[in-house]
Design a protein around this motif. Structure first.
Motif, PDB file in Angstrom:
ATOM      1  N   PRO A 136       0.838  -1.204   0.000  1.00 32.01           N
ATOM      2  CA  PRO A 136       0.000   0.000   0.000  1.00 32.01           C
ATOM      3  C   PRO A 136       0.873   1.254   0.000  1.00 32.01           C
ATOM      4  CG  PRO A 136       0.069  -0.979   2.183  1.00 32.01           C
ATOM      5  CD  PRO A 136       0.795  -1.930   1.278  1.00 32.01           C
ATOM      6  N   GLN A 137       0.373   2.297  -0.635  1.00 30.88           N
ATOM      7  CA  GLN A 137       1.152   3.530  -0.685  1.00 30.88           C
ATOM      8  C   GLN A 137       0.783   4.450   0.479  1.00 30.88           C
ATOM      9  OE1 GLN A 137       0.979   6.000  -4.353  1.00 30.88           O
ATOM     10  NE2 GLN A 137       3.188   6.074  -4.072  1.00 30.88           N
ATOM     11  N   ASN A 138       1.789   5.120   1.026  1.00 29.79           N
ATOM     12  CA  ASN A 138       1.560   6.159   2.033  1.00 29.79           C
ATOM     13  C   ASN A 138       1.134   7.420   1.272  1.00 29.79           C
ATOM     14  OD1 ASN A 138       1.869   8.400   3.721  1.00 29.79           O
ATOM     15  ND2 ASN A 138       3.483   7.399   4.935  1.00 29.79           N
ATOM     16  N   GLU A 139      -0.195   7.682   1.253  1.00 29.54           N
ATOM     17  CA  GLU A 139      -0.736   8.736   0.390  1.00 29.54           C
ATOM     18  C   GLU A 139      -0.205  10.114   0.796  1.00 29.54           C
ATOM     19  OE1 GLU A 139      -2.424   8.057  -2.225  1.00 29.54           O
ATOM     20  OE2 GLU A 139      -3.193   6.033  -1.891  1.00 29.54           O
ATOM     21  N   GLN A 140      -0.024  10.302   2.086  1.00 28.13           N
ATOM     22  CA  GLN A 140       0.418  11.613   2.572  1.00 28.13           C
ATOM     23  C   GLN A 140       1.856  11.907   2.140  1.00 28.13           C
ATOM     24  OE1 GLN A 140       0.194  11.958   6.847  1.00 28.13           O
ATOM     25  NE2 GLN A 140       0.828  14.115   6.824  1.00 28.13           N
ATOM     26  N   GLU A 186       3.336  10.590  -0.325  1.00 34.92           N
ATOM     27  CA  GLU A 186       3.342  10.704  -1.780  1.00 34.92           C
ATOM     28  C   GLU A 186       2.898  12.104  -2.225  1.00 34.92           C
ATOM     29  OE1 GLU A 186       4.636   9.189  -4.092  1.00 34.92           O
ATOM     30  OE2 GLU A 186       3.546   9.641  -5.936  1.00 34.92           O
ATOM     31  N   ALA A 187       1.908  12.658  -1.544  1.00 30.25           N
ATOM     32  CA  ALA A 187       1.448  14.007  -1.889  1.00 30.25           C
ATOM     33  C   ALA A 187       2.545  15.036  -1.650  1.00 30.25           C
ATOM     34  CB  ALA A 187       0.196  14.347  -1.074  1.00 30.25           C
ATOM     35  N   ARG A 193       5.739  14.420  -1.735  1.00 30.63           N
ATOM     36  CA  ARG A 193       6.759  14.188  -2.757  1.00 30.63           C
ATOM     37  C   ARG A 193       6.366  14.844  -4.086  1.00 30.63           C
ATOM     38  NH1 ARG A 193       7.611  12.051  -6.993  1.00 30.63           N
ATOM     39  NH2 ARG A 193       5.632  10.957  -7.167  1.00 30.63           N
ATOM     40  N   THR A 239       6.314   9.683 -10.912  1.00 29.83           N
ATOM     41  CA  THR A 239       5.111   9.179 -10.246  1.00 29.83           C
ATOM     42  C   THR A 239       4.861   7.724 -10.623  1.00 29.83           C
ATOM     43  OG1 THR A 239       4.134  11.370 -10.089  1.00 29.83           O
ATOM     44  CG2 THR A 239       2.603   9.495 -10.055  1.00 29.83           C
ATOM     45  N   ASP A 240       4.846   7.459 -11.917  1.00 29.25           N
ATOM     46  CA  ASP A 240       4.557   6.113 -12.397  1.00 29.25           C
ATOM     47  C   ASP A 240       5.472   5.810 -13.577  1.00 29.25           C
ATOM     48  OD1 ASP A 240       3.462   3.673 -12.935  1.00 29.25           O
ATOM     49  OD2 ASP A 240       1.504   4.418 -13.549  1.00 29.25           O
ATOM     50  N   LYS A 289       4.762   4.849  -7.859  1.00 30.25           N
ATOM     51  CA  LYS A 289       3.526   4.078  -7.782  1.00 30.25           C
ATOM     52  C   LYS A 289       3.722   2.607  -8.142  1.00 30.25           C
ATOM     53  CE  LYS A 289      -0.228   7.434  -8.159  1.00 30.25           C
ATOM     54  NZ  LYS A 289      -0.454   7.340  -6.689  1.00 30.25           N
TER      55      LYS A 289
END
Lengths: 262, 262, 262
Positions: free
Chosen positions: A149-153, A155-156, A158, A178-179, A183
């Motif tokens: 799972p990605q740490n959404e916070q 990632e935002a 970053r 990003t991808d 991701k």
């Protein structure tokens, strides 16, 4: 006959692992390169001595396990595209507890952090070692596994930081960062986030790329690398990527540690 | 027969040195690489011309002796792990007055300043050249010679500076920098402190590591390298490590010279 | 018979170009290295997937033509002295519209910006490819062609800036930068100033030499490179020289773009 030969070969290959159990430090003590100690001494008796005393001593220091140290050393050699000693250290890594799965992921990670051609040079060496050791597809990570799972916070944060750095100057770079990089690559499960960070900070230090080191070191510590281990990576860098790279990394590492203690 | 063959081989090998006496600049004029001029011209007639005019002219400039220039060039190639032309330039160095003892110590020094794997790649090339030239252990430095006396005051300043840079972040690095690097490598007698400094600043410039250049250049000048020679190392760097590395080093060198004139 | 064999060989070699007409993107889609996809997958199934999805996709992006992209990639590999994949990408460049004349000039240019030994390693690879493709002297630039006219004003600014940076510290460097670098190499007609700038900024980015990037990027844009193309070079750098070099270059590129919009 062919089967027998294969079995014998695999037994021979297994020997270092078995021997390791009874005399764990014997190989690196005497062999710090694809070259033999007597080859080294035929050019520099001093390097022969440093190999036996200092490099061998380095590998015995408890601040970093032999397994971590071999992973770090392989990452240094790939990051710097130094293939002469790579077979020696890949074999040492596989004999020291780095799994084929982890090694495969480390090379994958370095394709992004050191460059695609560095990864190709590592693949050219590793495919032969995997063949010799009969490491097949069943021991490798899937091309498209279930991702962590990605740490959404994080990632935002970053994404915002990349946006601040690049603006609209290089839209392709922002997109691929990003991808697939954050991701996909960073979420692959067959190398722990701690080890992925370890390989990444090693690559940065090995090439003197200190501008990105602070952010990745903080991520590494968040991912479970200890400060003692991170400091010892700098020491390993000194021997395997030269003192100047270690002295470029050291003050950044000290600064990050200081920032986290406040 | 074997003895005769060996004698003949050693005579043949000795020829360049003899020829050098009568036509000292002939070799580098025509041969700036392991590749022949006609190989170079088959891809780039322009590079063939630059080899004959500019690179050959570079080697004739009086600001740095041919002996120093060949030592600097070997250091550049080892520091950047470029092995293709290394045999050519190691032979050139041995033909230009760099002794096997000095070459051995230069490689030893670069194990620390460029990295252990760079030194191993250099050993792999040099051991064959030493074998061809019948350079044996009696022409090499001892593993543990009587060391030069240490400048205790300079060493105390150095230790304090490392302490300031690293704090407690990488204790292993601090420890190995003291011993073996400054309490052993730098005190080895078979390469003069001036030449050891020359190899060290060359390695730093060759890899764009300007953060450590100021300190080591001051040490080099203290050890007897002249400002004219140091400036000419920058010129040699331009050709053999590329213009950008020379232009990263140049302003640091200018700054150090200015600091010493005040 | 020998003539027939030669004709057949040249027909076979011509095939990729012909095939390219009917299925233009097939080669890079499946082949991103001298290594085969199945070799890559035998070590990293993930890298096999990224090769097919991301690297192949990169080559199809319209921001940079396939011809420019192949020139940029060859420059990256030469600048970083990575010879394993160089034959693959030199052939790709020649199949994508980079002429032998332009390739020869690119290597000549990189002798100055990446270093003489990097150019020699490129010559060693390219001479065999030229021989296979029967590319002879008539398809190469002259050693001393009629030069392009120099922009005297820009040259005066450049000389003053070098004088400011170096003072009298490295007179040889200043002299050789004027001649041959700016009074000869940069005025050679067989590579357009726009392409010469493209190769130069690529070399700087590929080795993280951002100190000189701003000046050369402004020159590149003056020479006709578009901002979109320059931004896409950064993206190509990410894949072929690693993310950290792209992220060192990106902010400098953004800054230059900003400076020109004011």
């Amino acid at each position: 006959m062919k089967f027998l030969a294969a079995t014998l070969a695999s037994l021979v290959l297994a020997t270092p692992v078995v021997a390791q159990g009874s005399a764990p430090m014997s190989t690196p003590l005497e062999n710090t390169s694809t070259l033999s100690i007597s080859d080294i001494q035929s050019v520099s008796p001093a390097l022969g001595r440093y190999a036996k005393e200092d490099v061998a001593g380095l590998w015995q220091r408890p601040q970093l396990s032999r397994r971590d140290r071999s992973l770090v050393t392989v990452a240094i050699l790939i990051a710097r595209n130094q293939t002469l000693d790579l077979p020696h250290y890949i074999n040492l890594a596989l004999d020291s507890g780095v799994t084929p799965r982890e090694l495969s992921e480390a090379i994958t990670n370095l394709a992004f952090y050191a460059g695609w051609p560095n990864a190709m040079a590592a693949v050219a060496v590793t495919k032969d070692i995997f063949a010799q050791r009969r490491i097949g597809p069943d021991q490798l990570p899937a091309a498209s596994p279930q991702l962590l799972p990605q740490n959404e916070q994080a990632e935002a944060i970053r994404v915002a930081s990349v946006q601040r750095l690049l603006g609209t100057a290089a839209p392709g770079l922002g997109q691929y960062t990003t991808d697939p990089l954050f991701k996909d690559v960073w979420l692959r499960p067959d190398l722990s986030p701690r080890d992925r960070s370890l390989v990444t900070i090693t690559s940065l230090m090995a090439n003197g790329q200190v501008a990105q080191l602070g952010g990745h070191l903080n991520r590494a510590l968040d991912n479970g690398l200890t400060q003692e281990q991170a400091g010892e990576v700098v020491t390993q860098i000194a021997f395997y990527a030269g003192w100047p790279n270690a002295f470029s990394a050291g003050p950044v590492v000290a600064e990050v540690f200081k920032g986290r203690s406040n």
